[in-house]
Design an enzyme around this catalytic site. Structure first.
Site, short mmCIF file in Angstrom:
data_model
loop_
_atom_site.label_atom_id
_atom_site.label_comp_id
_atom_site.label_asym_id
_atom_site.label_seq_id
_atom_site.Cartn_x
_atom_site.Cartn_y
_atom_site.Cartn_z
CB SER A 1 -0.95 0.01 1.20
OG SER A 1 -2.02 -0.89 0.98
CE LYS B 1 -4.20 1.44 -0.87
NZ LYS B 1 -4.45 0.56 0.28
CB SER C 1 -4.16 1.56 3.96
OG SER C 1 -3.35 1.15 2.89
#
Length: 380
Positions: free
Chosen positions: A86, A89, A142
């Site tokens: 993640s 991101k 997240s």
């Protein structure tokens, strides 16, 4: 050009921190390495004269970078690519901030209850939220669902948005990064390195709103539904100097994190990749750098040689920059400086490509015999 050499050590309150170009003293025994191109200290560097041992890092790869300059201070395979999970991101947010309007309303076509095993903010089909709110959902809990809604809302489909992510990576000069999706779930060819991820974080942290979001520990967003969200970053609230950035966890990535640390008013970045627990590694590296490094102002020593009478008025030659590199304590006392003055200064145009068109010369700074910075001079 007129050159003056100052081989006496600069009394500049140099208490340390390291940047590209620094090479530590000769090592004692084996196990220590430096990058020949950058001079950055690498993992396994123990027994170097005058230098405290770098803590053992369990993670497969890690990097510590000066946020102001992008210089690598320390690394363990910092240019080796792993699944970023993640931490992807950060790039999703960067592209969204560059191309989107924070007040634009995006409609969710995602039902987060079908995303079993994913990290989500909890979106429902038909929910309408601003890009601003979705970025909180992307970066605080997240949310994989938020990543998809953002990508499709801005670019129309996942593939087009991912192409924009890769174009941004290319523009940033990242050579160890390739994205396949906007959320970071494991996929063949979806990789990045500790150093590249820090460069993405540095670019994103230029946006005040991004800084605000990644520093948020808890937030409640209200649309048709209510979204109660807590940040996944373990260090927020536990270390007051940590102000972001992003965690990541998948089967391939194991656990990972990129951290922004406010150090003496300057940003220090740490990325840990592919580890069973990022907390011990990140804690040890942050403590090590804070103990052994400082950001250092670079200026000319106080001297009558640097005073000039201009039209009967005394002016002082000074560095025309607020550049403050990180230097380690064990080279602090080795800093030297060389002045190259512009003929008939003040404000004579020079042919130096790395200087402003009008200047009074340049100061070249060295630490441990290696170049640290080349800064323009001016009379004030």
């Amino acid at each position: 050009m007129q050159t003056r050499h100052f081989r006496t050590l600069l009394a500049l309150i140099l208490l340390g921190s390291g940047i590209a170009g620094f090479r530590p003293p000769a090592s004692i025994g084996s196990g220590s390495t430096t990058d020949a191109a950058t001079g950055a200290l690498y993992a396994g560097s123990v027994g170097i004269a005058g230098q405290p041992a770098v803590p053992r890092v369990v993670a497969s790869a890690a990097a510590v970078v000066d946020g102001d300059t992008g210089s690598l201070l320390w690394g363990k395979d910092p240019h080796v690519a792993y699944a970023p999970a993640s931490m992807t991101k950060m790039m999703t947010a960067l592209v969204a901030l560059e191309q989107g309007n924070l007040d634009r309303i995006l409609t969710s076509n995602i039902d987060a209850t079908t995303m079993v095993g994913d990290s989500v903010m909890g979106l429902h089909r038909g929910e309408q939220l601003t890009l601003r709110d979705l970025l909180y959902g992307l970066l605080v809990p997240s949310g994989d669902d938020a990543a998809l809604v953002i990508a499709r809302g801005i670019s129309g489909d996942d593939a087009t948005f991912v192409a924009q992510m890769n174009a941004e990576a290319s523009q940033l000069g990242l050579t160890e990064t390739h994205f396949v999706n906007p959320h970071g779930l494991d996929a063949d060819g979806h990789v990045s390195s500790p150093y590249d991820l820090i460069q993405i974080a540095r670019a994103a942290m230029h946006f005040p709103f991004f800084r605000q979001v990644v520093a948020t520990q808890h937030i409640v967003i209200t649309g048709k539904w209510i979204y109660d969200m807590t940040n996944t970053n373990y260090f927020l609230g536990k270390r007051p100097d940590v102000i972001g950035v992003k965690t990541g966890t998948t089967d391939r990535a194991l656990h990972a994190i990129t951290i922004a640390d406010d150090f003496d008013g300057h940003l220090l970045f740490v990325t840990i990749m592919h580890t069973p627990d990022y907390v011990p590694d990140a804690t040890a590296l942050l403590d090590y750098v804070r103990t052994n490094y400082r950001s250092v102002p670079l200026d000319l020593p106080t001297s009558s040689l640097n005073q000039v009478d201009v039209a009967g008025k005394p002016e002082h030659l000074t560095v025309d920059s607020d550049y403050r590199p990180f230097l380690p304590r064990w080279v602090a006392s080795t800093v030297t400086m060389e002045e190259t003055l512009t003929p008939n200064s003040p404000l004579r145009v020079t042919d130096n490509p790395d200087l402003p068109p009008a200047n009074d010369g340049v100061a070249s700074f060295y630490a441990g015999g290696e170049p640290v910075a080349r800064l323009p001079l001016t009379l004030r």
